[in-house]
Design an enzyme around this catalytic site. Sequence first.
Site, PDB file in Angstrom:
ATOM      1  N   ASP A  65      12.892  12.365 -21.914  1.00  0.00           N
ATOM      2  CA  ASP A  65      11.804  11.963 -22.818  1.00  0.00           C
ATOM      3  C   ASP A  65      12.352  11.584 -24.195  1.00  0.00           C
ATOM      4  OD1 ASP A  65       9.680  12.161 -21.130  1.00  0.00           O
ATOM      5  OD2 ASP A  65       8.918  14.066 -21.922  1.00  0.00           O
ATOM      6  N   LYS A 109       7.487   3.147  -9.561  1.00  0.00           N
ATOM      7  CA  LYS A 109       7.375   3.414 -11.005  1.00  0.00           C
ATOM      8  C   LYS A 109       7.482   4.883 -11.408  1.00  0.00           C
ATOM      9  CE  LYS A 109       2.415   3.940 -11.089  1.00  0.00           C
ATOM     10  NZ  LYS A 109       1.173   3.732 -11.802  1.00  0.00           N
ATOM     11  N   SER A 145       8.389  -2.913 -19.248  1.00  0.00           N
ATOM     12  CA  SER A 145       7.984  -1.601 -19.769  1.00  0.00           C
ATOM     13  C   SER A 145       8.674  -1.327 -21.096  1.00  0.00           C
ATOM     14  CB  SER A 145       8.390  -0.541 -18.756  1.00  0.00           C
ATOM     15  OG  SER A 145       8.260   0.746 -19.315  1.00  0.00           O
ATOM     16  N   THR A 176       9.910   1.250 -21.778  1.00  0.00           N
ATOM     17  CA  THR A 176      11.038   2.123 -21.461  1.00  0.00           C
ATOM     18  C   THR A 176      12.364   1.391 -21.686  1.00  0.00           C
ATOM     19  OG1 THR A 176      11.757   3.756 -19.847  1.00  0.00           O
ATOM     20  CG2 THR A 176      11.220   1.616 -18.976  1.00  0.00           C
ATOM     21  N   LEU A 231       0.817  -1.223   0.000  1.00  0.00           N
ATOM     22  CA  LEU A 231       0.000   0.000   0.000  1.00  0.00           C
ATOM     23  C   LEU A 231       0.849   1.271   0.000  1.00  0.00           C
ATOM     24  CD1 LEU A 231      -2.866  -1.051   2.494  1.00  0.00           C
ATOM     25  CD2 LEU A 231      -2.857  -1.215  -0.006  1.00  0.00           C
ATOM     26  N   LYS A 259      13.932  -2.169 -14.797  1.00  0.00           N
ATOM     27  CA  LYS A 259      13.136  -3.061 -15.649  1.00  0.00           C
ATOM     28  C   LYS A 259      14.060  -3.919 -16.514  1.00  0.00           C
ATOM     29  CE  LYS A 259       9.028  -1.992 -14.243  1.00  0.00           C
ATOM     30  NZ  LYS A 259       8.274  -2.948 -13.408  1.00  0.00           N
ATOM     31  N   ASN A 286       2.395  11.474 -15.170  1.00  0.00           N
ATOM     32  CA  ASN A 286       1.942  10.971 -16.463  1.00  0.00           C
ATOM     33  C   ASN A 286       0.893  11.894 -17.072  1.00  0.00           C
ATOM     34  OD1 ASN A 286       2.435   7.934 -14.917  1.00  0.00           O
ATOM     35  ND2 ASN A 286       3.470   8.409 -16.818  1.00  0.00           N
ATOM     36  N   TYR A 331      14.702   3.920 -13.035  1.00  0.00           N
ATOM     37  CA  TYR A 331      13.492   3.109 -13.139  1.00  0.00           C
ATOM     38  C   TYR A 331      13.589   2.170 -14.349  1.00  0.00           C
ATOM     39  CZ  TYR A 331       8.862   1.883 -14.797  1.00  0.00           C
ATOM     40  OH  TYR A 331       7.799   1.180 -15.286  1.00  0.00           O
TER      41      TYR A 331
END
Length: 342
Positions: free
Chosen positions: A300, A87, A127, A129, A36, A156, A201, A152
Amino acid sequence: MDKLQILITGGTGYIGSHTAVELIGAGYDVVLVDNLSNSSLKAVQGIRKITGIEVPFVQVNCTDNEQLGNVFRQWQFDAVIHFAAFKAVGESVAEPLKYYRNNIDSLLTVLEQMQATGIHNIVFSSSATVYGQPDALPVTETSPRKPATSPYGATKQICEDILRDTAASNNLKAIALRYFNPIGAHPSALIGEEPHGVPGNLVPFIAQVAAGQRSELSIFGDDYPTPDGTAQRDYIDIVDLARAHVCAVDRILKDTQKPYYEIFNIGTGRPVSVLELVHTFERMNNVEVPYLIAPRRTGDVTALWADPSLAARELGWHAERSLDQSLQSAWLWEQQRTVPIT
Ligand code: WQD
């Protein structure tokens, strides 16, 4: 016959909660675990309300061997879907150790528990990414992984490698799903994305601007070499994405033969620019989304979209919901999400 039992780590998160609903709809039993840290019990209520099933939930930190071990002893799982991870890309740049420690430790702990209890099937939440800025678009699963643009993204990539090596060394079957940009919410608006603080996001930010909680959207760059100058992504509806996990679990449980590691792109195959998305949101929901053009955001990429044909061929999965539908569900969720579930 007893139903097949699936453990969902990160089960109260955005993708985990929608996946729980789709798995139950497909006839599986699920157990949810989550610490949580970035979700709430509201998701458990939402899942129970949508499915009419008292889905078990245990508050567990997946990096904690003892806590997770108790769950593996209490139930006999046929497969695990591992979502539990941090994330937030920006936060991962500011606090890399937190990301490496949590995201890698939780996968290792899950795999060790699986090994200890003789469970051989895992679906992992990867992802797009991992592709970085590719040389050619759309990307296929064999497109090279470029250096990660954030810690991040690096977690992954590392987790994918851990799965590949573990599958090669023992009888583990692993499927990594590389998600493009998940958006939208369950059409009931009982579950959805719950961003903490300022949304990083695009779609949650747009929804909050439309709701008047924020004055305007900053569009990060309009000088990209794309048709309208804004960056392009492959936005995949959350319910479609959740269904991909059902297809992956079906596949992994049906195939009794060999250990393997497989990767699938989960996207629509259609590039959408930031401006196109903003205007579609306005049109579908009859709202205004004031925006200004801001500098490009560090890290980006210009454009990224999937070739999802392998998932279509092998998993029998393809995206069904349109961008229009996803953005309508995102808006419905934004309007409902502050209302407590009764
Ligand atoms: C989409 C586009 C922004 C916010 C990230 C992660 C990825 C995956 C999904 C999962 C970009 C632009 C955004 C804003 C904007 N992570 N934008 N103004 O960066 O493609 O992917 O989320 O957990 O791993 O990297 O998604 O939604 O942040 O951005 O103009 O306020 O919208 O520049 O072009 P991204 P995003």
